[in-house]
Motif scaffolding. Structure first.
Motif, short mmCIF file in Angstrom:
data_model
loop_
_atom_site.label_atom_id
_atom_site.label_comp_id
_atom_site.label_asym_id
_atom_site.label_seq_id
_atom_site.Cartn_x
_atom_site.Cartn_y
_atom_site.Cartn_z
N GLU A 1 0.83 -1.20 0.00
CA GLU A 1 0.00 0.00 0.00
C GLU A 1 0.87 1.26 0.00
N LEU A 2 1.95 1.23 0.78
CA LEU A 2 2.87 2.36 0.84
C LEU A 2 3.49 2.63 -0.52
N PHE A 3 4.02 1.57 -1.17
CA PHE A 3 4.64 1.73 -2.49
C PHE A 3 3.61 2.14 -3.53
N SER A 4 2.41 1.66 -3.40
CA SER A 4 1.35 2.05 -4.32
C SER A 4 1.05 3.54 -4.16
N GLY A 5 1.01 4.01 -2.92
CA GLY A 5 0.77 5.43 -2.65
C GLY A 5 1.92 6.30 -3.18
N ILE A 6 3.16 5.82 -2.96
CA ILE A 6 4.32 6.57 -3.46
C ILE A 6 4.29 6.62 -4.98
N ALA A 7 4.00 5.50 -5.62
CA ALA A 7 3.92 5.45 -7.08
C ALA A 7 2.85 6.40 -7.59
N SER A 8 1.73 6.46 -6.88
CA SER A 8 0.64 7.34 -7.28
C SER A 8 1.07 8.81 -7.19
N VAL A 9 1.78 9.16 -6.11
CA VAL A 9 2.27 10.53 -5.94
C VAL A 9 3.29 10.87 -7.02
N ILE A 10 4.19 9.94 -7.30
CA ILE A 10 5.20 10.16 -8.34
C ILE A 10 4.53 10.36 -9.70
N GLU A 11 3.55 9.53 -10.01
CA GLU A 11 2.84 9.65 -11.29
C GLU A 11 2.11 10.98 -11.39
N GLU A 12 1.46 11.38 -10.30
CA GLU A 12 0.74 12.66 -10.29
C GLU A 12 1.71 13.83 -10.44
N ALA B 1 4.68 13.74 -11.86
CA ALA B 1 5.19 13.72 -13.23
C ALA B 1 4.18 14.34 -14.18
N ASP B 2 2.90 14.04 -13.99
CA ASP B 2 1.86 14.63 -14.84
C ASP B 2 1.82 16.16 -14.66
N ASN B 3 1.95 16.60 -13.39
CA ASN B 3 1.93 18.04 -13.13
C ASN B 3 3.15 18.73 -13.74
N VAL B 4 4.31 18.11 -13.62
CA VAL B 4 5.53 18.69 -14.19
C VAL B 4 5.41 18.74 -15.71
N SER B 5 4.89 17.68 -16.30
CA SER B 5 4.70 17.64 -17.75
C SER B 5 3.75 18.74 -18.20
N ALA B 6 2.65 18.92 -17.47
CA ALA B 6 1.69 19.98 -17.81
C ALA B 6 2.33 21.36 -17.64
N PHE B 7 3.14 21.52 -16.60
CA PHE B 7 3.82 22.79 -16.35
C PHE B 7 4.74 23.14 -17.52
N PHE B 8 5.55 22.18 -17.97
CA PHE B 8 6.48 22.44 -19.07
C PHE B 8 5.74 22.64 -20.40
N LYS B 9 4.63 21.95 -20.56
CA LYS B 9 3.83 22.16 -21.78
C LYS B 9 3.30 23.59 -21.80
N ARG B 10 2.86 24.06 -20.64
CA ARG B 10 2.35 25.43 -20.55
C ARG B 10 3.47 26.43 -20.83
N ILE B 11 4.67 26.17 -20.33
CA ILE B 11 5.81 27.05 -20.59
C ILE B 11 6.12 27.07 -22.08
N ARG B 12 6.13 25.89 -22.72
CA ARG B 12 6.41 25.83 -24.17
C ARG B 12 5.36 26.61 -24.95
N LEU B 13 4.10 26.47 -24.57
CA LEU B 13 3.03 27.22 -25.25
C LEU B 13 3.21 28.72 -25.03
N GLY B 14 3.55 29.12 -23.80
CA GLY B 14 3.79 30.53 -23.52
C GLY B 14 4.94 31.08 -24.36
N ASN B 15 6.00 30.28 -24.50
CA ASN B 15 7.15 30.70 -25.32
C ASN B 15 6.76 30.83 -26.78
N LYS B 16 5.93 29.91 -27.27
CA LYS B 16 5.48 30.00 -28.66
C LYS B 16 4.61 31.23 -28.87
N ILE B 17 3.79 31.56 -27.87
CA ILE B 17 2.96 32.77 -27.96
C ILE B 17 3.85 34.00 -28.03
N LYS B 18 4.85 34.09 -27.14
CA LYS B 18 5.76 35.24 -27.14
C LYS B 18 6.53 35.33 -28.45
#
Length: 127
Positions: free
Chosen positions: A7-18, A20-37
């Motif tokens: 259960e602990l490893f499952s929770g850690i994996a879930s946090v890591i996956e979440e 990673a998704d947030n970091v990916s979305a953050f960098f996608k937003r930065i790339r879009l902002g750079n393209k807009i500029k």
């Protein structure tokens, strides 16, 4: 006990996956902002080129657009001010003896500026 670690490893994996998704979305937003500029910067360059073309056509007499007359006169006034300032700067530079330990004076080709400053560190609002 094995269930606890599973259960602990499952929770850690879930946090890591979440995370990673947030970091990916953050960098996608930065790339879009750079393209807009970048797109806005290209649009401004095109407007500058268009303005220069219209100015040159207006000043050469190829076209005569009433709305451009005042702006062209103002540009001519700026050209004259720039000529006088450049002459004054050249005279001043000849009259001043610089110490060798002073940094080089930036030129438009070598200066680094922020969005709020011109090439010589003058805030844009002062121009």
């Amino acid at each position: 006990m094995a269930g606890f670690f599973k259960e602990l490893f499952s929770g850690i994996a879930s946090v890591i996956e979440e995370t990673a998704d947030n970091v990916s979305a953050f960098f996608k937003r930065i790339r879009l902002g750079n393209k807009i500029k970048e797109t806005q910067k290209n649009k401004v360059k095109l407007f500058c080129n268009l303005g220069e073309l219209v100015y040159n056509l207006q000043m050469s007499g190829v076209i005569n657009v009433k709305q451009c007359e005042g702006m062209c006169e103002e540009i001519s006034e700026y050209d004259e001010k720039l000529r006088l300032l450049t002459e004054a700067e050249a005279k001043f530079a000849k009259s001043v003896e610089y110490k060798s330990d002073l940094p080089d004076i930036p030129t438009p080709d070598t200066a680094v500026c922020t969005d709020n400053e011109d090439d010589f560190g003058v805030p844009s609002s002062d121009l």
